[in-house]
Design a protein around this motif. Sequence first.
Motif, PDB file in Angstrom:
ATOM      1  N   PRO A 383       0.815  -1.225   0.000  1.00 55.54           N
ATOM      2  CA  PRO A 383       0.000   0.000   0.000  1.00 55.54           C
ATOM      3  C   PRO A 383       0.852   1.281   0.000  1.00 55.54           C
ATOM      4  O   PRO A 383       0.496   2.267  -0.636  1.00 55.54           O
ATOM      5  CB  PRO A 383      -0.816  -0.129   1.289  1.00 55.54           C
ATOM      6  N   ALA A 384       1.986   1.227   0.685  1.00 58.07           N
ATOM      7  CA  ALA A 384       2.843   2.420   0.709  1.00 58.07           C
ATOM      8  C   ALA A 384       3.437   2.678  -0.672  1.00 58.07           C
ATOM      9  O   ALA A 384       3.562   3.832  -1.113  1.00 58.07           O
ATOM     10  CB  ALA A 384       3.952   2.228   1.736  1.00 58.07           C
ATOM     11  N   LEU A 385       3.804   1.604  -1.361  1.00 56.65           N
ATOM     12  CA  LEU A 385       4.313   1.768  -2.725  1.00 56.65           C
ATOM     13  C   LEU A 385       3.209   2.261  -3.664  1.00 56.65           C
ATOM     14  O   LEU A 385       3.409   3.177  -4.465  1.00 56.65           O
ATOM     15  CB  LEU A 385       4.850   0.440  -3.262  1.00 56.65           C
ATOM     16  N   GLY A 386       2.046   1.652  -3.544  1.00 50.55           N
ATOM     17  CA  GLY A 386       0.946   1.986  -4.442  1.00 50.55           C
ATOM     18  C   GLY A 386       0.428   3.391  -4.265  1.00 50.55           C
ATOM     19  O   GLY A 386      -0.218   3.946  -5.156  1.00 50.55           O
ATOM     20  N   ALA A 387       0.729   3.981  -3.128  1.00 53.86           N
ATOM     21  CA  ALA A 387       0.257   5.351  -2.888  1.00 53.86           C
ATOM     22  C   ALA A 387       1.032   6.369  -3.717  1.00 53.86           C
ATOM     23  O   ALA A 387       0.623   7.530  -3.812  1.00 53.86           O
ATOM     24  CB  ALA A 387       0.384   5.680  -1.404  1.00 53.86           C
ATOM     25  N   LEU A 388       2.146   5.938  -4.291  1.00 50.66           N
ATOM     26  CA  LEU A 388       2.938   6.869  -5.121  1.00 50.66           C
ATOM     27  C   LEU A 388       2.407   6.821  -6.557  1.00 50.66           C
ATOM     28  O   LEU A 388       2.481   5.784  -7.212  1.00 50.66           O
ATOM     29  CB  LEU A 388       4.414   6.460  -5.100  1.00 50.66           C
ATOM     30  N   PRO A 389       1.871   7.918  -7.052  1.00 50.04           N
ATOM     31  CA  PRO A 389       1.275   7.872  -8.395  1.00 50.04           C
ATOM     32  C   PRO A 389       2.299   7.788  -9.522  1.00 50.04           C
ATOM     33  O   PRO A 389       2.006   7.256 -10.586  1.00 50.04           O
ATOM     34  CB  PRO A 389       0.476   9.177  -8.470  1.00 50.04           C
ATOM     35  N   ASP A 390       3.500   8.281  -9.284  1.00 52.34           N
ATOM     36  CA  ASP A 390       4.498   8.310 -10.349  1.00 52.34           C
ATOM     37  C   ASP A 390       5.232   6.971 -10.433  1.00 52.34           C
ATOM     38  O   ASP A 390       5.754   6.468  -9.423  1.00 52.34           O
ATOM     39  CB  ASP A 390       5.499   9.442 -10.090  1.00 52.34           C
ATOM     40  N   ALA A 391       5.273   6.413 -11.624  1.00 54.18           N
ATOM     41  CA  ALA A 391       5.840   5.074 -11.798  1.00 54.18           C
ATOM     42  C   ALA A 391       7.322   5.036 -11.417  1.00 54.18           C
ATOM     43  O   ALA A 391       7.775   4.098 -10.755  1.00 54.18           O
ATOM     44  CB  ALA A 391       5.658   4.619 -13.240  1.00 54.18           C
ATOM     45  N   SER A 392       8.074   6.045 -11.820  1.00 49.19           N
ATOM     46  CA  SER A 392       9.509   6.008 -11.515  1.00 49.19           C
ATOM     47  C   SER A 392       9.728   6.176 -10.013  1.00 49.19           C
ATOM     48  O   SER A 392      10.666   5.587  -9.451  1.00 49.19           O
ATOM     49  CB  SER A 392      10.248   7.085 -12.309  1.00 49.19           C
ATOM     50  N   ALA A 393       8.872   6.955  -9.356  1.00 57.10           N
ATOM     51  CA  ALA A 393       8.997   7.106  -7.901  1.00 57.10           C
ATOM     52  C   ALA A 393       8.673   5.789  -7.204  1.00 57.10           C
ATOM     53  O   ALA A 393       9.333   5.416  -6.222  1.00 57.10           O
ATOM     54  CB  ALA A 393       8.056   8.210  -7.415  1.00 57.10           C
ATOM     55  N   ARG A 394       7.676   5.075  -7.722  1.00 62.20           N
ATOM     56  CA  ARG A 394       7.348   3.770  -7.137  1.00 62.20           C
ATOM     57  C   ARG A 394       8.509   2.794  -7.309  1.00 62.20           C
ATOM     58  O   ARG A 394       8.872   2.072  -6.383  1.00 62.20           O
ATOM     59  CB  ARG A 394       6.106   3.185  -7.807  1.00 62.20           C
ATOM     60  N   ASP A 395       9.061   2.793  -8.512  1.00 66.71           N
ATOM     61  CA  ASP A 395      10.191   1.889  -8.767  1.00 66.71           C
ATOM     62  C   ASP A 395      11.353   2.204  -7.816  1.00 66.71           C
ATOM     63  O   ASP A 395      11.980   1.300  -7.258  1.00 66.71           O
ATOM     64  CB  ASP A 395      10.655   2.026 -10.221  1.00 66.71           C
ATOM     65  N   ALA A 396      11.631   3.499  -7.652  1.00 67.47           N
ATOM     66  CA  ALA A 396      12.738   3.895  -6.774  1.00 67.47           C
ATOM     67  C   ALA A 396      12.452   3.498  -5.335  1.00 67.47           C
ATOM     68  O   ALA A 396      13.340   3.002  -4.627  1.00 67.47           O
ATOM     69  CB  ALA A 396      12.967   5.396  -6.888  1.00 67.47           C
ATOM     70  N   ARG A 397      11.194   3.693  -4.897  1.00 71.39           N
ATOM     71  CA  ARG A 397      10.862   3.329  -3.522  1.00 71.39           C
ATOM     72  C   ARG A 397      10.965   1.812  -3.330  1.00 71.39           C
ATOM     73  O   ARG A 397      11.427   1.348  -2.286  1.00 71.39           O
ATOM     74  CB  ARG A 397       9.458   3.812  -3.185  1.00 71.39           C
ATOM     75  N   ALA A 398      10.541   1.059  -4.320  1.00 78.69           N
ATOM     76  CA  ALA A 398      10.628  -0.404  -4.209  1.00 78.69           C
ATOM     77  C   ALA A 398      12.086  -0.837  -4.059  1.00 78.69           C
ATOM     78  O   ALA A 398      12.403  -1.746  -3.275  1.00 78.69           O
ATOM     79  CB  ALA A 398       9.994  -1.053  -5.429  1.00 78.69           C
ATOM     80  N   ARG A 399      12.965  -0.185  -4.779  1.00 76.62           N
ATOM     81  CA  ARG A 399      14.389  -0.515  -4.659  1.00 76.62           C
ATOM     82  C   ARG A 399      14.900  -0.180  -3.255  1.00 76.62           C
ATOM     83  O   ARG A 399      15.651  -0.945  -2.649  1.00 76.62           O
ATOM     84  CB  ARG A 399      15.188   0.242  -5.717  1.00 76.62           C
ATOM     85  N   GLU A 400      14.488   0.988  -2.767  1.00 78.66           N
ATOM     86  CA  GLU A 400      14.905   1.383  -1.412  1.00 78.66           C
ATOM     87  C   GLU A 400      14.425   0.365  -0.384  1.00 78.66           C
ATOM     88  O   GLU A 400      15.177  -0.035   0.518  1.00 78.66           O
ATOM     89  CB  GLU A 400      14.298   2.752  -1.059  1.00 78.66           C
ATOM     90  N   ARG A 401      13.174  -0.057  -0.539  1.00 84.48           N
ATOM     91  CA  ARG A 401      12.625  -1.004   0.436  1.00 84.48           C
ATOM     92  C   ARG A 401      13.314  -2.360   0.325  1.00 84.48           C
ATOM     93  O   ARG A 401      13.503  -3.050   1.318  1.00 84.48           O
ATOM     94  CB  ARG A 401      11.111  -1.157   0.232  1.00 84.48           C
ATOM     95  N   ALA A 402      13.677  -2.730  -0.883  1.00 83.33           N
ATOM     96  CA  ALA A 402      14.385  -4.008  -1.052  1.00 83.33           C
ATOM     97  C   ALA A 402      15.717  -3.981  -0.299  1.00 83.33           C
ATOM     98  O   ALA A 402      16.104  -4.970   0.342  1.00 83.33           O
ATOM     99  CB  ALA A 402      14.610  -4.284  -2.532  1.00 83.33           C
ATOM    100  N   LEU A 403      16.390  -2.853  -0.343  1.00 79.08           N
ATOM    101  CA  LEU A 403      17.652  -2.739   0.387  1.00 79.08           C
ATOM    102  C   LEU A 403      17.406  -2.733   1.891  1.00 79.08           C
ATOM    103  O   LEU A 403      18.128  -3.370   2.662  1.00 79.08           O
ATOM    104  CB  LEU A 403      18.377  -1.454  -0.045  1.00 79.08           C
ATOM    105  N   ALA A 404      16.367  -2.005   2.281  1.00 74.54           N
ATOM    106  CA  ALA A 404      16.114  -1.866   3.714  1.00 74.54           C
ATOM    107  C   ALA A 404      15.649  -3.175   4.344  1.00 74.54           C
ATOM    108  O   ALA A 404      15.942  -3.448   5.517  1.00 74.54           O
ATOM    109  CB  ALA A 404      15.059  -0.773   3.933  1.00 74.54           C
ATOM    110  N   LEU A 405      14.919  -3.965   3.586  1.00 72.41           N
ATOM    111  CA  LEU A 405      14.332  -5.184   4.145  1.00 72.41           C
ATOM    112  C   LEU A 405      15.264  -6.388   4.060  1.00 72.41           C
ATOM    113  O   LEU A 405      14.949  -7.452   4.611  1.00 72.41           O
ATOM    114  CB  LEU A 405      13.021  -5.515   3.413  1.00 72.41           C
ATOM    115  N   ALA A 406      16.387  -6.222   3.387  1.00 69.64           N
ATOM    116  CA  ALA A 406      17.234  -7.382   3.084  1.00 69.64           C
ATOM    117  C   ALA A 406      17.615  -8.162   4.334  1.00 69.64           C
ATOM    118  O   ALA A 406      17.605  -9.399   4.352  1.00 69.64           O
ATOM    119  CB  ALA A 406      18.474  -6.926   2.337  1.00 69.64           C
TER     120      ALA A 406
END
Lengths: 457, 455
Positions: A383-406
């Motif tokens: 839901p936090a990712l989906g709240a970002l309307p911009d596709a590139s911002a979502r992609d960037a956030r997903a990458r950040e979360r992948a690093l943070a959750l590792a």
Amino acid sequence: MKSRTALVCLALLAPTTASLAASRPRYGGELRMAHAGPAEVAEPALADTPIEATLLGLLSRPVCHVTPDGDARPALARALSRPVPQAVRVELATPATATALARAWTRLTGADAPSPYRALLYPLRAEGRQVTASGHTLELALAFPWPDLERALCHPALAPLLGTAASGPFTASGKGALAAQLAWPEGRPYLDKLALTATDERGLTRMWTAKQVQVELGAPAESNTQVGPALYATYLAFSPRKLPVDFRQAFESAIDRDDLTRLFVRGPAVPMPHLLPPALLVQPARVRPTAPAPTAARTVTLVYDAALEDQRAVAERIQVKLHDRGYTVALEPQPRAALRSRWARGDFELMLHAVLLPPVPGPALAIVLDTAGRKDLLGVELPALGALPDASARDARARERALALASSVPLLPLYAQGLAARVAPEVMGLTMDPQGLPSLDGAWVLPADGTGASGRP
Amino acid sequence: MSAPALAVSLLFTLALAEPSASAAEPAPITEATPALPRLARAVADAVRAANPEAPIAVSLNGSSVELRQAFGTLLASRLAAAGLAPVVLPAPTSDAVEAEARAQGARSLVRLTLDVDAGEVLARGDVLGTWVNFWSGRTPTRPPRPAAALSEGVEADPTVLALAAVRAPSPPPTSPPARGVRLMGAVMARLDAPLAALGAGDLDGDGRDEVIALTEHAVSVYAADGRLLARQELVGLAPSAATTREPFGAVAVLGGPPRLAVWSSQQARGALFAFDRARAELHSLGTTDAVALGPRERGAPVPGQTAFLPDVKLAEGHGLTVPAPFTTASMAPPWRLFVHPDGTASLYARPGGVPSRLSGLGAGSALGDLDGDGVPELITTSPLVQPTPDVLRVVSLAHDAPLGHEPLWQGALPAGRALQVVTADLDGDKRRAVVVGLWKSDGTSDLFLLRQGAP
């Protein structure tokens, strides 16, 4: 511009960027293809190696494809639309196709065939368990804003089951023979027929040398091969309840991912230091930790996919390297379906688990989290990712979360593989799609004299 | 509109777009600025960079008087705004131009040759000083400064082509003389999707053809200057059960009250429209079962393929069976051309006749009388799969084997897949221009207009 036509242009202009074809592709003919995959493919959620996904995709496709621009273009579907922001409408050619698709998705999210690809449908209401067809339409209501749903639906694992309705660009017309399907919504393939031969690596070399085939899938990556993005990601899943807390440190200190891809995994393969493969997340690898203090020796079992020779080699390597850290590793090959079943039950200590990730970071992260057994995180992260309307911002956030959750998920990324295709010069229009799979329905055979494609066949 | 009137109109438009220095600074250059003002600014900047001494004489060469005049006006405006007191020399010869500049009191001279080539309008030449050292006597020595080479070019537009193509009117001869063919091209319009088909015809009855561009899901009508006159989405049509992988279709302008017939392979049936120029709309007149290949020719597609079946129905009531399925059809009564997938073609010189077999044609092929001799020429792209670049050829049909002879003209096309070619009488003067549809690698299309240039 419609993305379907954009992709057609890209594909047709792809043979060379400097010179642009002045002619139409030719229809007709038979393309002979050999591959290093199985003679038959299973259901979509299990046929997820790049070769198997390619073979399955000849007969059964998902509703869409991701374009190089990152858009979703209809494939099996006639159209994808959002009548309201919180719902996606999938229009299919026939009610039978819609029903087959709904059945496949329900099976994916149910208990019969557990699969990490169910995470792609997690943003739907009831996590996609209640998808029903209405005529030739599927109405998909979202549980929370998820702009990437269309792109997620393009994953090969979400294709209908084989044998239900004609759902791919080709139809089976005999043993190892496929025929073009005239009514394929994207337009019939240029080829009339496709002749498939399953063989091993030695057989590929022999057939290529003897010019018995025009396309080979699964050939070693060489200078004359086309290689798709490496999105087939292999992880070592471990059970935190059954292993000591310093297992991650012990593993990271013992295993060199570069060694794995250089010596034990057939190419094309790249080391994967993070939860998302380098095709989706480019970050330098972390410094390897030192080995933890030695403790009492313990025995663990590592299960892996019996159908994948690469996994056997990697499992043996892990066995050797973890022995230095005080682990006696027993190896247990399993059929893929049994492996997934044990994964769903959490019935393992160590498991080599490979998944085909979509070329979109958000949906890819969803699959990875589910693979890690942390489905609970989907309800927090998506839901936090989906709240970002911009596709590139979502992609960037997903990458950040992948690093943070590792460090908080019991999953150790190992390597990512792509698919290499060797293509004869007379075969035109064969390109790798963003999923890393070759689009054989766009391939056509050049006339012997290289001219006369003035047109349209 | 007659040719001189068109020239006057274009000059007037350009003059308005580029006011003189005494009135105000020249208009700022934007992406929407026409080609000539952009070129004038580029040349003026290059001239100023050479630090010439005012007053400055400008001498222009080039095949079209109207293009020279228009560009001279705009360049003089730019130079005047820069305080360089320009003088445009009238029709100089290359030998006399320096002397003429000195006679006019100019201290510097700009010599330029204008040309339109490969979709660009080019200005090439030099800037030099005209001051003669006292000690040189009668010898016209040159000063060391200013001295610079000039070479500027911008993408041409339909206005440039219209200026470059303008001719003085002549009385209609009893037998039309053949003229040479020299085509100059410019991008006429851009579409946001690949073309499915291209057509031309007089939709509003004004004696001039409009250009019709069909994409998978929309049809657009363009004027000769590239203005979009009308656009209509193809909605409400049942989808085809066997579509094609790439955009494909047919466009024809039917006679009687002018009607537009289009068919896209995405749809099961064709659509019929009437063009309302006053309202800039296409009104739907219904659907058609057969595909209109020309004003009097009807065909049917090969299901799922970018080709038509060999059986063609003619309005005369009888049919025509072409030797093989064809991918392209072009009509220039009584001539009919059908291009087959293997790069061969069947050319009918008269209805019911035996077709001539041609070979070596490209996907973009059309018939049209470009040289005014009353017999159509064959215009065709390269037959190669990956030509670099694609080449457009104009060949005479006067020979038995037209493609075995030297083409009347050939020239390179801009990058892209040239899959559609039509000819159009854009000025109502029976001289046909060529429009080429180009698929671009980004999924868009260009309409590339080629008009007859000055010989």
